[in-house]
Design a protein around this motif. Structure first.
Motif, PDB file in Angstrom:
ATOM      1  N   GLU A  50      31.113  10.111 -49.562  1.00  0.00           N
ATOM      2  CA  GLU A  50      31.783  10.993 -48.601  1.00  0.00           C
ATOM      3  C   GLU A  50      30.758  11.703 -47.726  1.00  0.00           C
ATOM      4  O   GLU A  50      30.947  11.826 -46.517  1.00  0.00           O
ATOM      5  N   ALA A  51      29.673  12.179 -48.337  1.00  0.00           N
ATOM      6  CA  ALA A  51      28.632  12.870 -47.576  1.00  0.00           C
ATOM      7  C   ALA A  51      27.966  11.928 -46.582  1.00  0.00           C
ATOM      8  O   ALA A  51      27.675  12.319 -45.441  1.00  0.00           O
ATOM      9  N   ALA A  52      27.740  10.691 -46.973  1.00  0.00           N
ATOM     10  CA  ALA A  52      27.119   9.724 -46.065  1.00  0.00           C
ATOM     11  C   ALA A  52      28.022   9.442 -44.867  1.00  0.00           C
ATOM     12  O   ALA A  52      27.560   9.429 -43.716  1.00  0.00           O
ATOM     13  N   VAL A  53      29.295   9.247 -45.116  1.00  0.00           N
ATOM     14  CA  VAL A  53      30.223   8.999 -44.012  1.00  0.00           C
ATOM     15  C   VAL A  53      30.312  10.219 -43.107  1.00  0.00           C
ATOM     16  O   VAL A  53      30.271  10.103 -41.876  1.00  0.00           O
ATOM     17  N   ALA A  54      30.395  11.403 -43.699  1.00  0.00           N
ATOM     18  CA  ALA A  54      30.478  12.628 -42.893  1.00  0.00           C
ATOM     19  C   ALA A  54      29.219  12.829 -42.051  1.00  0.00           C
ATOM     20  O   ALA A  54      29.298  13.317 -40.917  1.00  0.00           O
ATOM     21  N   SER A  55      28.069  12.449 -42.571  1.00  0.00           N
ATOM     22  CA  SER A  55      26.821  12.587 -41.821  1.00  0.00           C
ATOM     23  C   SER A  55      26.728  11.578 -40.681  1.00  0.00           C
ATOM     24  O   SER A  55      26.253  11.898 -39.595  1.00  0.00           O
ATOM     25  N   LEU A  56      27.195  10.373 -40.935  1.00  0.00           N
ATOM     26  CA  LEU A  56      27.110   9.329 -39.918  1.00  0.00           C
ATOM     27  C   LEU A  56      28.183   9.461 -38.846  1.00  0.00           C
ATOM     28  O   LEU A  56      27.962   9.084 -37.702  1.00  0.00           O
ATOM     29  N   ALA A  57      29.333   9.966 -39.210  1.00  0.00           N
ATOM     30  CA  ALA A  57      30.450  10.036 -38.270  1.00  0.00           C
ATOM     31  C   ALA A  57      31.208  11.348 -38.442  1.00  0.00           C
ATOM     32  O   ALA A  57      32.349  11.369 -38.902  1.00  0.00           O
ATOM     33  N   PRO A  58      30.581  12.464 -38.071  1.00  0.00           N
ATOM     34  CA  PRO A  58      31.250  13.755 -38.257  1.00  0.00           C
ATOM     35  C   PRO A  58      32.522  13.902 -37.434  1.00  0.00           C
ATOM     36  O   PRO A  58      33.352  14.761 -37.730  1.00  0.00           O
ATOM     37  N   GLU A  59      32.703  13.051 -36.435  1.00  0.00           N
ATOM     38  CA  GLU A  59      33.906  13.127 -35.611  1.00  0.00           C
ATOM     39  C   GLU A  59      35.144  12.554 -36.297  1.00  0.00           C
ATOM     40  O   GLU A  59      36.277  12.800 -35.859  1.00  0.00           O
ATOM     41  N   LEU A  60      34.957  11.802 -37.375  1.00  0.00           N
ATOM     42  CA  LEU A  60      36.106  11.231 -38.080  1.00  0.00           C
ATOM     43  C   LEU A  60      36.829  12.307 -38.878  1.00  0.00           C
ATOM     44  O   LEU A  60      36.195  13.099 -39.568  1.00  0.00           O
ATOM     45  N   PRO A  61      38.153  12.330 -38.804  1.00  0.00           N
ATOM     46  CA  PRO A  61      38.885  13.309 -39.620  1.00  0.00           C
ATOM     47  C   PRO A  61      38.860  12.887 -41.086  1.00  0.00           C
ATOM     48  O   PRO A  61      38.880  11.694 -41.408  1.00  0.00           O
ATOM     49  N   ARG A  62      38.783  13.854 -41.973  1.00  0.00           N
ATOM     50  CA  ARG A  62      38.819  13.561 -43.406  1.00  0.00           C
ATOM     51  C   ARG A  62      40.268  13.551 -43.860  1.00  0.00           C
ATOM     52  O   ARG A  62      41.023  14.491 -43.592  1.00  0.00           O
ATOM     53  N   ALA A  63      40.637  12.505 -44.546  1.00  0.00           N
ATOM     54  CA  ALA A  63      42.004  12.403 -45.043  1.00  0.00           C
ATOM     55  C   ALA A  63      42.203  13.395 -46.188  1.00  0.00           C
ATOM     56  O   ALA A  63      41.296  13.608 -46.987  1.00  0.00           O
ATOM     57  N   PRO A  64      43.375  13.990 -46.276  1.00  0.00           N
ATOM     58  CA  PRO A  64      43.640  14.891 -47.401  1.00  0.00           C
ATOM     59  C   PRO A  64      43.763  14.100 -48.704  1.00  0.00           C
ATOM     60  O   PRO A  64      44.016  12.895 -48.699  1.00  0.00           O
ATOM     61  N   LYS A  65      43.575  14.796 -49.809  1.00  0.00           N
ATOM     62  CA  LYS A  65      43.749  14.182 -51.129  1.00  0.00           C
ATOM     63  C   LYS A  65      45.184  13.657 -51.233  1.00  0.00           C
ATOM     64  O   LYS A  65      46.129  14.334 -50.805  1.00  0.00           O
ATOM     65  N   PRO A  66      45.386  12.457 -51.779  1.00  0.00           N
ATOM     66  CA  PRO A  66      46.748  11.923 -51.903  1.00  0.00           C
ATOM     67  C   PRO A  66      47.621  12.837 -52.760  1.00  0.00           C
ATOM     68  O   PRO A  66      47.149  13.436 -53.724  1.00  0.00           O
ATOM     69  N   GLU A  67      48.882  12.920 -52.405  1.00  0.00           N
ATOM     70  CA  GLU A  67      49.822  13.749 -53.150  1.00  0.00           C
ATOM     71  C   GLU A  67      50.257  13.099 -54.455  1.00  0.00           C
ATOM     72  O   GLU A  67      50.708  13.783 -55.367  1.00  0.00           O
ATOM     73  N   SER A  68      50.133  11.765 -54.528  1.00  0.00           N
ATOM     74  CA  SER A  68      50.581  11.052 -55.724  1.00  0.00           C
ATOM     75  C   SER A  68      49.849   9.719 -55.824  1.00  0.00           C
ATOM     76  O   SER A  68      49.246   9.247 -54.849  1.00  0.00           O
ATOM     77  N   VAL A  69      49.945   9.129 -57.001  1.00  0.00           N
ATOM     78  CA  VAL A  69      49.390   7.791 -57.199  1.00  0.00           C
ATOM     79  C   VAL A  69      50.077   6.806 -56.261  1.00  0.00           C
ATOM     80  O   VAL A  69      49.435   5.941 -55.668  1.00  0.00           O
ATOM     81  N   SER A  70      51.385   6.936 -56.098  1.00  0.00           N
ATOM     82  CA  SER A  70      52.120   6.046 -55.201  1.00  0.00           C
ATOM     83  C   SER A  70      51.601   6.143 -53.766  1.00  0.00           C
ATOM     84  O   SER A  70      51.438   5.129 -53.090  1.00  0.00           O
ATOM     85  N   ALA A  71      51.337   7.362 -53.305  1.00  0.00           N
ATOM     86  CA  ALA A  71      50.812   7.542 -51.951  1.00  0.00           C
ATOM     87  C   ALA A  71      49.444   6.885 -51.812  1.00  0.00           C
ATOM     88  O   ALA A  71      49.142   6.250 -50.789  1.00  0.00           O
ATOM     89  N   LEU A  72      48.609   7.013 -52.833  1.00  0.00           N
ATOM     90  CA  LEU A  72      47.283   6.387 -52.799  1.00  0.00           C
ATOM     91  C   LEU A  72      47.400   4.870 -52.759  1.00  0.00           C
ATOM     92  O   LEU A  72      46.761   4.210 -51.934  1.00  0.00           O
ATOM     93  N   LEU A  73      48.213   4.294 -53.635  1.00  0.00           N
ATOM     94  CA  LEU A  73      48.345   2.839 -53.673  1.00  0.00           C
ATOM     95  C   LEU A  73      48.975   2.301 -52.392  1.00  0.00           C
ATOM     96  O   LEU A  73      48.610   1.218 -51.928  1.00  0.00           O
ATOM     97  N   ASP A  74      49.892   3.050 -51.814  1.00  0.00           N
ATOM     98  CA  ASP A  74      50.495   2.641 -50.542  1.00  0.00           C
ATOM     99  C   ASP A  74      49.440   2.646 -49.443  1.00  0.00           C
ATOM    100  O   ASP A  74      49.371   1.728 -48.630  1.00  0.00           O
ATOM    101  N   TRP A  75      48.601   3.671 -49.413  1.00  0.00           N
ATOM    102  CA  TRP A  75      47.537   3.763 -48.409  1.00  0.00           C
ATOM    103  C   TRP A  75      46.532   2.626 -48.577  1.00  0.00           C
ATOM    104  O   TRP A  75      46.107   2.000 -47.614  1.00  0.00           O
ATOM    105  N   ALA A  76      46.137   2.339 -49.826  1.00  0.00           N
ATOM    106  CA  ALA A  76      45.102   1.340 -50.084  1.00  0.00           C
ATOM    107  C   ALA A  76      45.536  -0.049 -49.653  1.00  0.00           C
ATOM    108  O   ALA A  76      44.722  -0.856 -49.234  1.00  0.00           O
ATOM    109  N   ASP A  77      46.804  -0.354 -49.798  1.00  0.00           N
ATOM    110  CA  ASP A  77      47.346  -1.648 -49.391  1.00  0.00           C
ATOM    111  C   ASP A  77      46.700  -2.818 -50.130  1.00  0.00           C
ATOM    112  O   ASP A  77      46.708  -3.937 -49.653  1.00  0.00           O
TER     113      ASP A  77
END
Length: 95
Positions: free
Chosen positions: A26-53
């Motif tokens: 996370e720190a490496a990505v934030a350092s390389l691309a500080p303009e990218l928004p950070r996604a919030p922590k998933p609300e549930s396992v289902s939300a995470l698995l849906d996002w991961a695809d």
């Protein structure tokens, strides 16, 4: 694994040697691309698995959810479909 990351314009690079906590990546990505928004922590396992695809390993789900392992495993058991992989599983949402 170890990773070498570089901005597309070549203006910055980051080296991440293997076996680091997720915060190192996370720190490496934030350092390389500080303009990218950070996604919030998933609300549930289902939300995470849906996002991961794609199926995620048990350890990956536990690391991202940042909750006690027993709680994450219980939620996985209630909401996801396991695919055996050695002594553990990959998890996906039901079809």
């Amino acid at each position: 694994p170890s990773y070498e990351r570089r901005r597309a314009d070549g203006s910055a690079t980051a080296s991440i040697p293997g076996f680091n906590p997720i915060e190192a990546y996370e720190a490496a990505v934030a350092s390389l691309a500080p303009e990218l928004p950070r996604a919030p922590k998933p609300e549930s396992v289902s939300a995470l698995l849906d996002w991961a695809d794609e199926p995620l390993a048990t350890a990956e789900v536990i690391a991202v959810m940042q909750q006690p392992e027993t709680e994450v495993r219980a939620e996985l058991g209630r909401t996801a479909v396991p695919t055996p992989a050695g002594a553990e599983f990959y998890w996906s949402l039901p079809a």
